[in-house]
Design an enzyme around this catalytic site. Structure first.
Site, PDB file in Angstrom:
ATOM      1  N   ASN A 130      75.099 -46.733 -63.291  1.00 12.40           N
ATOM      2  CA  ASN A 130      74.028 -45.734 -63.300  1.00 12.40           C
ATOM      3  C   ASN A 130      73.432 -45.687 -61.896  1.00 12.40           C
ATOM      4  O   ASN A 130      72.699 -46.594 -61.515  1.00 12.40           O
ATOM      5  CB  ASN A 130      72.969 -46.138 -64.345  1.00 12.40           C
ATOM      6  CG  ASN A 130      71.754 -45.239 -64.296  1.00 12.40           C
ATOM      7  OD1 ASN A 130      71.775 -44.182 -63.683  1.00 12.40           O
ATOM      8  ND2 ASN A 130      70.679 -45.665 -64.964  1.00 12.40           N
TER       9      ASN A 130
ATOM     10  N   LYS B 222      71.313 -43.612 -60.717  1.00 11.98           N
ATOM     11  CA  LYS B 222      69.938 -43.105 -60.645  1.00 11.98           C
ATOM     12  C   LYS B 222      69.825 -42.056 -59.537  1.00 11.98           C
ATOM     13  O   LYS B 222      70.704 -41.217 -59.404  1.00 11.98           O
ATOM     14  CB  LYS B 222      68.969 -44.277 -60.473  1.00 11.98           C
ATOM     15  CG  LYS B 222      69.213 -45.361 -61.533  1.00 11.98           C
ATOM     16  CD  LYS B 222      68.186 -46.425 -61.594  1.00 11.98           C
ATOM     17  CE  LYS B 222      68.565 -47.407 -62.696  1.00 11.98           C
ATOM     18  NZ  LYS B 222      67.548 -48.430 -62.903  1.00 11.98           N
TER      19      LYS B 222
ATOM     20  N   HIS C 255      67.256 -43.244 -71.380  1.00 13.34           N
ATOM     21  CA  HIS C 255      67.104 -44.341 -70.420  1.00 13.34           C
ATOM     22  C   HIS C 255      65.619 -44.678 -70.278  1.00 13.34           C
ATOM     23  O   HIS C 255      64.765 -43.799 -70.349  1.00 13.34           O
ATOM     24  CB  HIS C 255      67.702 -43.942 -69.067  1.00 13.34           C
ATOM     25  CG  HIS C 255      67.710 -45.083 -68.101  1.00 13.34           C
ATOM     26  ND1 HIS C 255      66.608 -45.423 -67.364  1.00 13.34           N
ATOM     27  CD2 HIS C 255      68.663 -46.008 -67.811  1.00 13.34           C
ATOM     28  CE1 HIS C 255      66.896 -46.494 -66.640  1.00 13.34           C
ATOM     29  NE2 HIS C 255      68.137 -46.872 -66.901  1.00 13.34           N
TER      30      HIS C 255
ATOM     31  N   GLU D 104      63.774 -45.187 -67.865  1.00 15.50           N
ATOM     32  CA  GLU D 104      63.014 -44.422 -66.859  1.00 15.50           C
ATOM     33  C   GLU D 104      62.685 -43.022 -67.366  1.00 15.50           C
ATOM     34  O   GLU D 104      61.644 -42.460 -67.031  1.00 15.50           O
ATOM     35  CB  GLU D 104      63.796 -44.403 -65.529  1.00 15.50           C
ATOM     36  CG  GLU D 104      63.697 -45.772 -64.852  1.00 15.50           C
ATOM     37  CD  GLU D 104      64.932 -46.203 -64.093  1.00 15.50           C
ATOM     38  OE1 GLU D 104      65.716 -45.348 -63.650  1.00 15.50           O
ATOM     39  OE2 GLU D 104      65.110 -47.436 -63.938  1.00 15.50           O
TER      40      GLU D 104
ATOM     41  N   GLU E  63      68.728 -52.204 -73.144  1.00  8.43           N
ATOM     42  CA  GLU E  63      68.175 -52.491 -71.822  1.00  8.43           C
ATOM     43  C   GLU E  63      66.696 -52.849 -71.945  1.00  8.43           C
ATOM     44  O   GLU E  63      65.835 -51.947 -71.998  1.00  8.43           O
ATOM     45  CB  GLU E  63      68.321 -51.271 -70.909  1.00  8.43           C
ATOM     46  CG  GLU E  63      69.751 -50.870 -70.644  1.00  8.43           C
ATOM     47  CD  GLU E  63      69.860 -50.042 -69.368  1.00  8.43           C
ATOM     48  OE1 GLU E  63      70.553 -50.484 -68.455  1.00  8.43           O
ATOM     49  OE2 GLU E  63      69.232 -48.979 -69.290  1.00  8.43           O
TER      50      GLU E  63
ATOM     51  N   GLY F   8      65.860 -53.526 -62.961  1.00  2.98           N
ATOM     52  CA  GLY F   8      65.459 -53.467 -61.557  1.00  2.98           C
ATOM     53  C   GLY F   8      64.513 -54.577 -61.124  1.00  2.98           C
ATOM     54  O   GLY F   8      63.932 -54.511 -60.049  1.00  2.98           O
TER      55      GLY F   8
ATOM     56  N   SER G 274      69.275 -55.710 -64.609  1.00  6.72           N
ATOM     57  CA  SER G 274      69.525 -56.704 -63.561  1.00  6.72           C
ATOM     58  C   SER G 274      70.861 -57.441 -63.721  1.00  6.72           C
ATOM     59  O   SER G 274      70.951 -58.631 -63.417  1.00  6.72           O
ATOM     60  CB  SER G 274      68.361 -57.692 -63.448  1.00  6.72           C
ATOM     61  OG  SER G 274      67.198 -57.012 -63.015  1.00  6.72           O
TER      62      SER G 274
ATOM     63  N   GLY H 266      72.569 -50.691 -62.682  1.00  9.18           N
ATOM     64  CA  GLY H 266      71.964 -49.822 -61.679  1.00  9.18           C
ATOM     65  C   GLY H 266      72.209 -50.368 -60.287  1.00  9.18           C
ATOM     66  O   GLY H 266      73.249 -50.128 -59.667  1.00  9.18           O
TER      67      GLY H 266
HETATM   68  P1  PGA Z   1      69.456 -52.404 -62.908  1.00 15.60           P
HETATM   69  O1  PGA Z   1      69.313 -51.038 -63.751  1.00 15.60           O
HETATM   70  O2  PGA Z   1      70.856 -52.884 -63.060  1.00 15.60           O
HETATM   71  O3  PGA Z   1      69.127 -52.008 -61.492  1.00 15.60           O
HETATM   72  O4  PGA Z   1      68.457 -53.369 -63.491  1.00 15.60           O
HETATM   73  C1  PGA Z   1      69.947 -50.919 -64.989  1.00 15.60           C
HETATM   74  C2  PGA Z   1      69.651 -49.571 -65.609  1.00 15.60           C
HETATM   75  O5  PGA Z   1      68.555 -49.035 -65.406  1.00 15.60           O
HETATM   76  O6  PGA Z   1      70.514 -48.986 -66.293  1.00 15.60           O
END
Ligand code: PGA
Length: 247
Positions: free
Chosen positions: A7, A9, A94, A96, A166, A172, A210, A231
């Site tokens: 992803n 983003k 997601h 976000e 998630e 993140g 993460s 991500g």
């Molecule tokens: P991250 O994001 O691997 O940077 O924690 C994962 C995601 O939002 O799908």
């Protein structure tokens, strides 16, 4: 089957996205039981779709859609438009989208139904926030999101949805759920899906939050995890190749 989903983003325009997919696919060769998914920004979809076109083990997806098929919705992308731009997958719900853009559980459900109506494959994201985990409501939050996200679907459709668990506090942040903690939630999700349809015993449930080259193999060794949604660690070739090829 293990799914490795990147992803990106709000990173990588068409040229950068094309280059990154090319670099990854050159080094991560087709392998039985492994699927590679790329979720670039919408404007980079055609470039990514062109790169994955020759690979049965790879596909492109969009990070979000609007649930109406067309009309006066400035700035939005519909499922049919995503499909003609090269998406075969869509991420719905997601964290976000939910927590930075205020997407409700009901809107996620409408997006799931719109995606399926356009022939897109759906990866529905669910996960609790830190305060919800601390309050002991992880299970109720995740099940509420599933219930709304998959409402109105028949058993066959439910069985085809991929779920990404998630935890919001892990996205993140550099803090990852332990394989055991993730597996416990995956079992809850799988149990709920199985109650809906026996065919869901084979549902794919990914973990995200993460995931890195350091922890991917340990997470994926947990049999409840059918893949990872990544991500930050998917944004450059070496790291992502390490996770897809090494894990
Ligand atoms: P991250 O994001 O691997 O940077 O924690 C994962 C995601 O939002 O799908």
């Amino acid at each position: 089957m293990t799914i490795f989903a990147a992803n990106w983003k709000m990173h990588h325009g068409p040229a950068a996205a094309r280059e990154l997919v090319r670099a990854v696919l050159a080094r991560v060769r087709p392998k039985e039981g492994r699927t590679l998914l790329f979720f670039p920004p919408a404007v980079s979809l055609p470039a990514v779709a062109a790169e994955v076109a020759g690979r049965k083990d790879a596909a492109a997806g969009i990070q979000n859609i609007y649930f109406e098929p067309k009309g006066a919705f400035t700035g939005e992308v519909s499922a049919p438009i995503a499909a003609v731009a090269g998406a075969t997958w869509v991420l719905v719900g997601h964290s976000e989208r939910r927590h930075k853009f205020g997407e409700t559980d009901e809107e996620s459900g409408k997006k799931v139904r719109a995606a399926l109506a356009s022939g897109l494959k759906v990866m529905l994201c669910v996960g609790e926030q830190l305060a919800e985990r601390q309050a002991g409501s992880t299970e109720s939050v995740v099940l509420r999101q599933l219930e709304a996200g998959l409402s109105g679907l028949d058993a066959a459709a439910v069985a085809r949805i991929v779920i990404a668990y998630e935890p919001v506090w892990a996205i993140g942040t550099g803090v990852t759920a332990t394989p055991q903690d993730a597996a416990a939630v995956h079992r809850t999700i799988r149990g709920w899906l199985k109650d809906r349809t026996p065919a869901a015993t084979r549902s794919h449930i990914l973990y995200g939050g993460s995931v890195s080259a350091k922890n991917a193999a340990e997470l994926l060794a947990e049999e409840e995890l059918d893949g990872v949604l990544v991500g930050g660690a998917s944004l450059e070739a070496e790291g992502w190749i390490g996770i897809c090829g090494g894990a």
